[in-house]
Design an enzyme around this catalytic site. Structure first.
Site, PDB file in Angstrom:
ATOM      1  N   ASN A 101     100.276  43.202  28.985  1.00  0.00           N
ATOM      2  CA  ASN A 101      99.249  42.483  30.016  1.00  0.00           C
ATOM      3  C   ASN A 101      97.860  43.143  29.470  1.00  0.00           C
ATOM      4  OD1 ASN A 101      99.598  45.212  30.521  1.00  0.00           O
ATOM      5  ND2 ASN A 101      99.907  45.151  32.813  1.00  0.00           N
ATOM      6  N   ASN A 149      75.237  45.266  57.458  1.00  0.00           N
ATOM      7  CA  ASN A 149      75.149  45.679  55.947  1.00  0.00           C
ATOM      8  C   ASN A 149      75.123  47.421  55.914  1.00  0.00           C
ATOM      9  OD1 ASN A 149      74.858  43.010  55.048  1.00  0.00           O
ATOM     10  ND2 ASN A 149      72.761  42.987  55.282  1.00  0.00           N
ATOM     11  N   SER A 158      92.535  39.195  39.800  1.00  0.00           N
ATOM     12  CA  SER A 158      91.632  40.201  39.872  1.00  0.00           C
ATOM     13  C   SER A 158      90.370  39.735  39.705  1.00  0.00           C
ATOM     14  CB  SER A 158      91.828  41.388  38.972  1.00  0.00           C
ATOM     15  OG  SER A 158      90.941  42.344  38.909  1.00  0.00           O
ATOM     16  N   ASP A 175      97.328  44.232  41.483  1.00  0.00           N
ATOM     17  CA  ASP A 175      98.170  45.337  40.798  1.00  0.00           C
ATOM     18  C   ASP A 175      99.422  44.830  40.365  1.00  0.00           C
ATOM     19  OD1 ASP A 175      96.417  47.515  41.003  1.00  0.00           O
ATOM     20  OD2 ASP A 175      97.001  47.749  43.262  1.00  0.00           O
ATOM     21  N   LYS A 181      79.262  42.321  50.597  1.00  0.00           N
ATOM     22  CA  LYS A 181      80.166  42.025  51.776  1.00  0.00           C
ATOM     23  C   LYS A 181      80.742  40.792  51.932  1.00  0.00           C
ATOM     24  CE  LYS A 181      77.972  41.758  55.522  1.00  0.00           C
ATOM     25  NZ  LYS A 181      76.896  41.984  56.874  1.00  0.00           N
ATOM     26  N   CYS A 183     103.252  37.692  36.838  1.00  0.00           N
ATOM     27  CA  CYS A 183     101.785  37.170  36.932  1.00  0.00           C
ATOM     28  C   CYS A 183     101.772  36.206  37.920  1.00  0.00           C
ATOM     29  CB  CYS A 183     100.980  37.158  35.853  1.00  0.00           C
ATOM     30  SG  CYS A 183      99.238  36.666  36.235  1.00  0.00           S
ATOM     31  N   LEU A 241      88.818  54.259  32.376  1.00  0.00           N
ATOM     32  CA  LEU A 241      88.542  54.453  30.867  1.00  0.00           C
ATOM     33  C   LEU A 241      86.937  54.712  30.717  1.00  0.00           C
ATOM     34  CD1 LEU A 241      90.760  52.023  28.905  1.00  0.00           C
ATOM     35  CD2 LEU A 241      91.119  54.449  29.389  1.00  0.00           C
ATOM     36  N   GLN A 289      86.924  38.465  42.803  1.00  0.00           N
ATOM     37  CA  GLN A 289      85.579  38.562  42.663  1.00  0.00           C
ATOM     38  C   GLN A 289      84.568  37.637  42.464  1.00  0.00           C
ATOM     39  OE1 GLN A 289      85.449  42.418  39.976  1.00  0.00           O
ATOM     40  NE2 GLN A 289      87.648  42.053  39.755  1.00  0.00           N
ATOM     41  N   ASP A 294      81.831  50.916  31.710  1.00  0.00           N
ATOM     42  CA  ASP A 294      81.841  49.219  32.016  1.00  0.00           C
ATOM     43  C   ASP A 294      80.405  49.098  31.953  1.00  0.00           C
ATOM     44  OD1 ASP A 294      84.523  48.925  32.470  1.00  0.00           O
ATOM     45  OD2 ASP A 294      84.403  49.119  34.912  1.00  0.00           O
TER      46      ASP A 294
END
Length: 333
Positions: free
Chosen positions: A144, A269, A205, A230, A286, A187, A158, A209, A123
């Site tokens: 998917n 923190n 997902s 998931d 956080k 989904c 991966l 984020q 990544d």
């Protein structure tokens, strides 16, 4: 033994079951798929839109000949989804660290035994991990867009190595999805708008984020998720029968699966860095995870959270989310 066999044997000796090889170039079909993603505006902010950057291998290694792909299984437990939870991929030790350690060992093996040039990616570069894994025969593409392996389904991380060493290519695997569309129908956000294509902007997902204000529908569809999703993997027939990982690094800590909501919202923190920062969810910081927990508490409809949300001291950025969750808990929505 051939070079390929020697590398496979070494990989086995360090606990890697899935390893494959492919030529260091990308097909026209893949390039067309990248173009289609751009045309349909499927890419989210985390993805690279510059196609040249995604396929120009020479920028990284002028004499590159081979990609080596590895996959590590990560599903170690079944998650209790009756309470706020983290996705399977975000439990245990950060996979970037674990994969990088394995790839580093393979790089050293290639350098010491064949004087090879190597660069590894987890990544961390522009290259498409799943496409490389597919070309290397690690698994086949699910509808998917995940890579599905025979033993562990799509519950694999991966990573890959680019090298100037020529290694005989592995054979890509054809999709075994057939007429099955369970993942598409399941989904929550309808993010799988076409078979083998995902609108990442609608994927939960990604939504767990992203920064900025979340819409009412995004908050509702997040359910009890704190990080990741998931759903499309859990319903896949290949995943239902998938074996669990025996990689100890991916076993979750108690604080990661039995979350103390009050402690989480009051976490300093320093405490965050000692706990969640070591997982793959920690990179997002956080505040994003606390935001998601507040949303999950409201979606749970569990009134035990009412007092906590009424009395918790948070900065102003959480005010709207706390109010929305309290409305749900008090039955005003």
């Amino acid at each position: 033994m051939s070079i390929k066999e020697e590398i496979i044997d070494f990989a086995r000796s360090i606990g890697i079951e899935y390893i494959g090889f492919c030529s260091a170039n990308f097909s026209n079909d893949f390039i067309n798929r990248l173009s289609h993603n751009l045309k349909m505006k499927y890419n989210c902010e985390f993805q690279i839109n510059d196609i040249e950057k995604r396929i120009n291998i020479k920028d990284y290694m002028e004499d590159a000949k081979t990609f080596i792909s590895i996959a590590l299984p990560y599903k170690t437990i079944e998650i209790d989804k009756s309470k706020p939870y983290f996705s399977k991929a975000s439990l245990g030790k950060d996979y970037h660290i674990v994969l990088k350690q394995k790839l580093k060992l393979i790089e050293e093996f290639l350098q010491n035994n064949y004087n090879a040039k190597t660069i590894s990616f987890v990544d961390t570069g522009p290259f498409h991990d799943r496409e490389i894994a597919y070309m290397c025969g690690i698994g086949f593409y699910g509808k998917n867009s995940t890579i599905i392996t025979e033993k562990y389904g799509s519950f694999v991380f991966l990573g890959e190595i680019l090298t100037d060493l020529y290694i005989e290519p592995s054979t890509p695997k054809k999709s075994l999805c057939g007429s099955c569309t369970i993942c598409i129908k399941s989904c929550p956000m309808g993010a799988i708008e076409e078979e083998y294509f995902i609108n990442s902007n609608k994927c939960l997902s990604y939504i767990t984020q992203k920064k900025g204000d979340l819409t009412a529908i995004e908050q509702e569809k997040m359910g009890l998720r704190i990080y990741g999703c998931d759903t499309c993997q859990d319903v896949c027939p290949f995943n239902i029968k998938a074996q669990k990982s025996n990689i100890l690094d991916f076993l979750p800590e108690e604080w990661n699966i039995n979350i103390n909501e009050e402690d989480f919202l009051k976490m300093s923190n320093s405490q965050f860095n000692k706990t969640f920062r070591s997982t793959s969810s920690g990179w997002r910081g956080k505040k994003i995870l606390q935001r998601n927990l507040i949303i999950a508490m409201g979606n749970s409809k569990n009134k035990k959270y009412t007092s906590l949300l009424k009395n918790i001291s948070m900065d102003n950025s959480f005010e709207g989310y706390i109010k929305n969750s309290l409305k749900k808990l008090e039955g005003e929505e």
